[in-house]
Scaffold this motif. Sequence first.
Motif, mmCIF file in Angstrom:
data_model
loop_
_atom_site.group_PDB
_atom_site.id
_atom_site.type_symbol
_atom_site.label_atom_id
_atom_site.label_comp_id
_atom_site.label_asym_id
_atom_site.label_seq_id
_atom_site.Cartn_x
_atom_site.Cartn_y
_atom_site.Cartn_z
ATOM 1 N N PHE A 42 -87.314 48.686 15.551
ATOM 2 C CA PHE A 42 -87.520 48.863 14.104
ATOM 3 C C PHE A 42 -88.658 47.975 13.637
ATOM 4 O O PHE A 42 -88.945 46.931 14.241
ATOM 5 C CB PHE A 42 -86.262 48.450 13.326
ATOM 6 C CG PHE A 42 -85.019 49.179 13.734
ATOM 7 C CD1 PHE A 42 -84.777 50.462 13.266
ATOM 8 C CD2 PHE A 42 -84.107 48.586 14.600
ATOM 9 C CE1 PHE A 42 -83.635 51.153 13.648
ATOM 10 C CE2 PHE A 42 -82.967 49.274 14.988
ATOM 11 C CZ PHE A 42 -82.729 50.556 14.513
ATOM 12 N N THR B 47 -89.868 59.469 14.779
ATOM 13 C CA THR B 47 -89.108 59.675 16.005
ATOM 14 C C THR B 47 -88.555 58.334 16.485
ATOM 15 O O THR B 47 -89.107 57.280 16.189
ATOM 16 C CB THR B 47 -89.973 60.288 17.131
ATOM 17 O OG1 THR B 47 -90.974 59.343 17.506
ATOM 18 C CG2 THR B 47 -90.632 61.567 16.678
ATOM 19 N N ALA B 48 -87.469 58.412 17.273
ATOM 20 C CA ALA B 48 -86.820 57.187 17.746
ATOM 21 C C ALA B 48 -87.086 56.953 19.226
ATOM 22 O O ALA B 48 -86.805 55.877 19.744
ATOM 23 C CB ALA B 48 -85.319 57.287 17.511
ATOM 24 N N SER B 49 -87.623 57.964 19.911
ATOM 25 C CA SER B 49 -87.814 57.805 21.353
ATOM 26 C C SER B 49 -88.994 58.642 21.814
ATOM 27 O O SER B 49 -89.493 59.508 21.088
ATOM 28 C CB SER B 49 -86.551 58.225 22.103
ATOM 29 O OG SER B 49 -86.295 59.593 21.860
ATOM 30 N N ALA C 87 -94.574 54.087 13.158
ATOM 31 C CA ALA C 87 -93.407 54.874 12.754
ATOM 32 C C ALA C 87 -93.854 56.301 12.494
ATOM 33 O O ALA C 87 -94.722 56.540 11.644
ATOM 34 C CB ALA C 87 -92.794 54.269 11.497
ATOM 35 N N SER D 263 -81.943 52.950 5.926
ATOM 36 C CA SER D 263 -82.022 52.230 7.197
ATOM 37 C C SER D 263 -83.386 51.569 7.349
ATOM 38 O O SER D 263 -84.335 51.868 6.604
ATOM 39 C CB SER D 263 -81.749 53.175 8.374
ATOM 40 O OG SER D 263 -82.925 53.776 8.807
ATOM 41 N N GLU E 30 -87.613 53.036 11.862
ATOM 42 C CA GLU E 30 -87.508 53.028 13.323
ATOM 43 C C GLU E 30 -88.846 53.320 13.991
ATOM 44 O O GLU E 30 -89.677 54.068 13.462
ATOM 45 C CB GLU E 30 -86.452 54.058 13.768
ATOM 46 C CG GLU E 30 -86.028 53.863 15.208
ATOM 47 C CD GLU E 30 -84.638 54.422 15.502
ATOM 48 O OE1 GLU E 30 -84.047 55.084 14.619
ATOM 49 O OE2 GLU E 30 -84.158 54.194 16.637
ATOM 50 N N ARG F 209 -82.973 50.208 20.508
ATOM 51 C CA ARG F 209 -83.770 50.773 19.407
ATOM 52 C C ARG F 209 -84.799 49.750 18.940
ATOM 53 O O ARG F 209 -84.580 48.549 19.061
ATOM 54 C CB ARG F 209 -82.880 51.155 18.220
ATOM 55 C CG ARG F 209 -81.854 52.231 18.510
ATOM 56 C CD ARG F 209 -80.995 52.506 17.285
ATOM 57 N NE ARG F 209 -80.026 53.567 17.527
ATOM 58 C CZ ARG F 209 -78.839 53.401 18.097
ATOM 59 N NH1 ARG F 209 -78.446 52.182 18.476
ATOM 60 N NH2 ARG F 209 -78.024 54.418 18.287
ATOM 61 N N PRO G 6 -90.716 54.497 17.798
ATOM 62 C CA PRO G 6 -90.360 55.160 19.058
ATOM 63 C C PRO G 6 -90.272 54.170 20.211
ATOM 64 O O PRO G 6 -91.169 53.333 20.386
ATOM 65 C CB PRO G 6 -91.512 56.156 19.293
ATOM 66 C CG PRO G 6 -92.454 56.037 18.160
ATOM 67 C CD PRO G 6 -92.006 54.955 17.244
#
Length: 384
Positions: free
Chosen positions: A92, A168-170, A165, A146, A149, A90, A151
């Motif tokens: 960040f 989405t994370a991916s 940012a 958190s 994150e 991941r 992508p």
Amino acid sequence: MSRQDQVDLLKRLLHYVDTRTTAMADSPWRNEVSVYTCAERLAEEQRVLFRKHPLVMGFGSDWATPGSYSTDDYAGLPILVVRGRDEKLRAFLNVCRHRGAKVADGCGSARVFSCPYHAWTYDLAGKLAGIPDERCFPDVRSERNSLVELPLCEKYGLVWVIPTADGTASFDIDPWLGGLGGELASYGFGSWSFYDRRVIPETMNWKIVVDTFNEGYHIGFLHRDSLRDVLMGNVNDFEAFGLNHRLTFPRRKLERLKAEPEESWDLMWNTSMVYLLFPNTVLIVQGDHVELARVFPREGRTDRSVMDLGLYVPKAPVTAEERAHWDKNMQLVLDVVTGEDFPTGRSIQIGLTSGAQNHLVYGRNEPAMIHYHQSMREALGLRA
Ligand code: FES
Ligand SMILES: [Fe+2]
């Protein structure tokens, strides 16, 4: 790359050598000097290329085990990449949700990240785990639970991050690779190991650093005492993959293949292959190892840059002899690039700011230069 594609590429190179020619663009192309000197242009590159395009962060094996993490600010943002307990990688923003300090520094292995300022802690998935004296922050945890994150995509043994940012994370890298994915997959980088790295700050535009790897026209001249005995000058095969490209340099021993059966031809041993992963990464396949150069502007200046150069090998060395071999290769690339290419690059930067001319010219024998800079115009939404 398929076996047939490898043989076809070697045949094209042998043809170029036999006919004393090289891959050619249709015509020379003139690029504006301001591309390398104009502050507004750099600001636009930072806004578009270094925020909206995927940037290579390294090989997946750089984050070998859960807890492996790295941080860098190269893109103009503090980025933290970490492998979670679930093995998922991941990214960040490395920014504490309390008052913004970096929660991690350098690289290494962590079980949690504890902000050095007031010790808010975050787990490996970026979740806010602890707030000292939390009674002073009623309702705050639910609002900011958190790290933010970014992508990330881990594929073909490489890792890319888009430094914006967007919730989405991916993402999938394939639409950005212009069909290069299968070829990258064929190297099996997923099982390769990191060997060594150098961070090299420079006093030239970041694109001059990239241009170092974009043509073989200079090999017989600038590198007459180093590479000229190994690589042929002014002979290249060139192929574009969307905004990316592959430039292949034949080694001098290539001509020996003519006397050998095709089944025994080996592409990697007879060439150096340079992949430009748009916009700022150069992946150089050097026979038995790979060099990964990530290039960035620095200090918001048109004449400052930094190259993060990593050397990767198919198998982690175990003997002193193996280590000596890779050390020698690292020294060789440093000698050539920092000892020969970069002093010239610095002189180019001075020449470009002198006002001597408004345009540079890239020859028909420099198709990768033309493709790279035209791709950049396209990415920045400028007329072709
Ligand atoms: S800034 Fe991180 S805990 Fe205060
Ligand atoms: Fe060079």
